[in-house]
Design an enzyme around this catalytic site. Structure first.
Site, PDB file in Angstrom:
ATOM      1  N   HIS A  17      38.462  -7.651  14.571  1.00 40.32           N
ATOM      2  CA  HIS A  17      39.305  -8.854  14.534  1.00 40.32           C
ATOM      3  C   HIS A  17      39.867  -9.154  15.919  1.00 40.32           C
ATOM      4  O   HIS A  17      39.915 -10.312  16.349  1.00 40.32           O
ATOM      5  CB  HIS A  17      40.472  -8.660  13.557  1.00 40.32           C
ATOM      6  CG  HIS A  17      40.050  -8.475  12.132  1.00 40.32           C
ATOM      7  ND1 HIS A  17      40.619  -7.524  11.317  1.00 40.32           N
ATOM      8  CD2 HIS A  17      39.139  -9.120  11.371  1.00 40.32           C
ATOM      9  CE1 HIS A  17      40.071  -7.602  10.116  1.00 40.32           C
ATOM     10  NE2 HIS A  17      39.167  -8.564  10.123  1.00 40.32           N
ATOM     11  N   LYS A  41      45.294 -10.478  -4.688  1.00 37.43           N
ATOM     12  CA  LYS A  41      44.985  -9.237  -3.998  1.00 37.43           C
ATOM     13  C   LYS A  41      46.222  -8.347  -3.914  1.00 37.43           C
ATOM     14  O   LYS A  41      47.343  -8.829  -3.990  1.00 37.43           O
ATOM     15  CB  LYS A  41      44.459  -9.525  -2.585  1.00 37.43           C
ATOM     16  CG  LYS A  41      43.116 -10.236  -2.550  1.00 37.43           C
ATOM     17  CD  LYS A  41      42.632 -10.381  -1.112  1.00 37.43           C
ATOM     18  CE  LYS A  41      41.252 -11.040  -1.044  1.00 37.43           C
ATOM     19  NZ  LYS A  41      40.758 -11.160   0.356  1.00 37.43           N
ATOM     20  N   ARG A  93      28.418 -10.753  11.412  1.00 33.10           N
ATOM     21  CA  ARG A  93      27.742  -9.512  11.790  1.00 33.10           C
ATOM     22  C   ARG A  93      26.316  -9.445  11.270  1.00 33.10           C
ATOM     23  O   ARG A  93      25.480  -8.749  11.815  1.00 33.10           O
ATOM     24  CB  ARG A  93      28.548  -8.323  11.260  1.00 33.10           C
ATOM     25  CG  ARG A  93      29.958  -8.228  11.834  1.00 33.10           C
ATOM     26  CD  ARG A  93      30.866  -7.396  10.961  1.00 33.10           C
ATOM     27  NE  ARG A  93      31.050  -8.017   9.651  1.00 33.10           N
ATOM     28  CZ  ARG A  93      31.838  -7.542   8.703  1.00 33.10           C
ATOM     29  NH1 ARG A  93      32.503  -6.429   8.906  1.00 33.10           N
ATOM     30  NH2 ARG A  93      31.967  -8.164   7.539  1.00 33.10           N
ATOM     31  N   SER A 131      38.050  -4.416   7.626  1.00 32.87           N
ATOM     32  CA  SER A 131      39.218  -3.798   6.994  1.00 32.87           C
ATOM     33  C   SER A 131      38.799  -2.874   5.866  1.00 32.87           C
ATOM     34  O   SER A 131      39.351  -1.777   5.705  1.00 32.87           O
ATOM     35  CB  SER A 131      40.164  -4.882   6.475  1.00 32.87           C
ATOM     36  OG  SER A 131      40.669  -5.665   7.535  1.00 32.87           O
TER      37      SER A 131
END
Length: 384
Positions: A17, A41, A93, A131
């Site tokens: 990040h 969440k 990615r 994360s």
């Protein structure tokens, strides 16, 4: 470009990040991090805690043109437009990332009229960092050393403090009957993890990392040797306090270990006087001078936990060796080399003879690696 936005839950923020934020800074005058607060969440850190971690992580790198906005119950792309942001930046990615992010980008622009998206590709060493990835590392012995490589310093510190607080509460949060809170638990946690103890700026090895590592060692030892919860808790309490006092004061009338034992006894965290004295004894056995004359059935286990760092993999041992040198930065190189050589040769001799770790679990895990590690350090010191 005047402003660019970066969005995410950032629980916690990772070095990946941070790389994307850095890329944003290279193409815009101002970066706004839009921090998602999603009621569905259950994040590790609250939105305000995450905001503080992001800002501290940026400040650590002297990035003064980054601000953080918490997004509640709204589309980030729409909130971004209201803040004068026409473009969001996202790291991708894999091709799967691109397919997902492209769909989100189309929705942002065509459905809600929000900001467009710019895609950047992180370097290979950050390609797998997320994360979820770093959170999955938590648990086994040495997890903290591994995790440390993937998150900025403020995120790492917040993470291990949270972990330590959970450990502390499980040990000292209630009385043994479970129906009352022990006195001064919060104050003692703050004291031990603060600047005057394990959290101190001069604590380069006997610090929060050491505390986390030792407590995970105790978990592994207790689980693999089927220790009773009572005995495991005695060792846990002793480890929390065993290096609470750590000073380089040649005029001190008592050892650091004795001062730490007295600090424990003064805490009142253990109302059972006999158990409190047991913990004090286990703290004292870590003193190589007075410890040899003390007896306790868990003595060898306590020493195994304290010395386990000697048998870790090369990278972790390197952290330890550099930390020890930093703690003795006040000692010139040659006297340090001589003293450290004597210590290492003594400990290596015991490890080779099978007497460094006399608790079987630690002996099996770490004796051979300890010999290798100390031999390597002795070579670096020019002693071999």
């Amino acid at each position: 470009m005047k402003k660019i936005g970066f969005s995410g839950t950032l629980d916690p923020i990772t070095n990946g990040h941070m790389w994307v934020i850095g890329e944003a800074r290279s193409i815009a005058d101002e970066v706004i991090v839009f921090l998602s607060q999603n009621a569905s969440k259950e994040p590790r850190f609250s939105a305000e805690e995450r905001r503080a971690i992001v800002l501290e992580s940026c400040a650590e790198r002297h990035w003064d043109n980054v601000q953080v906005v918490i997004v509640k119950s709204d589309y980030t792309a729409r909130v971004a437009r209201r803040h004068g942001v026409d473009y969001l930046i996202r790291g991708i990615r894999t091709t799967a990332d691109f397919d997902y992010e492209n769909l989100i980008q189309q929705t942002n622009v065509e459905v809600i009229g929000g900001a467009k998206t710019l895609f950047v590709m992180p370097p290979r060493d950050l390609g797998s960092v997320s994360s979820s990835f770093v959170k999955a590392l938590e648990g086994p012995v040495g997890w903290n050393w591994t995790t440390k490589k993937f998150v900025p310093g403020p995120a790492y510190r917040a993470w291990i403090l949270r972990w330590l607080h959970q450990e502390w509460q499980s040990l000292f949060g209630t009385t043994q009957t479970g129906n009352a809170t022990r006195p001064n638990t919060s104050e003692w946690f703050a004291r031990l993890t603060g600047a005057q103890s394990y959290g101190g700026a001069t604590r380069h090895y006997h610090n929060l990392d050491h505390l986390v590592h030792g407590l995970t060692e105790i978990r592994a030892w207790a689980a693999n040797t089927h220790q009773s919860p009572r005995d495991a808790d005695l060792v846990r309490a002793a480890f929390w306090f065993h290096d609470a006092q750590y000073e380089h004061d040649a005029t001190a009338t008592v050892s650091n270990e004795e001062a730490s034992a007295q600090l424990w006894l003064s805490s009142g965290l253990e109302p059972d006087a006999a158990r409190a004295q047991e913990v004090a004894t286990l703290i004292r056995v870590t003193d190589h001078l007075q410890g040899s004359t003390l007896a306790h059935r868990l003595k060898e286990s306590m020493l195994g936990v304290d010395l386990a760092i000697l048998g870790q993999d090369e990278e972790v041992y390197g952290h330890y060796a550099r930390g020890i040198r930093a703690e003795y930065a006040h000692v010139p190189d040659e006297p340090y080399r001589q003293h450290r050589t004597r210590v290492l040769e003594h400990l290596r001799g015991k490890a080779a003879a099978g007497t460094l770790f006399t608790e079987p679990w630690f002996a099996e895990q770490y004796s051979e690696a300890a010999v290798v590690n100390m031999t390597r350090e002795l070579a670096l010191l020019g002693s071999e």
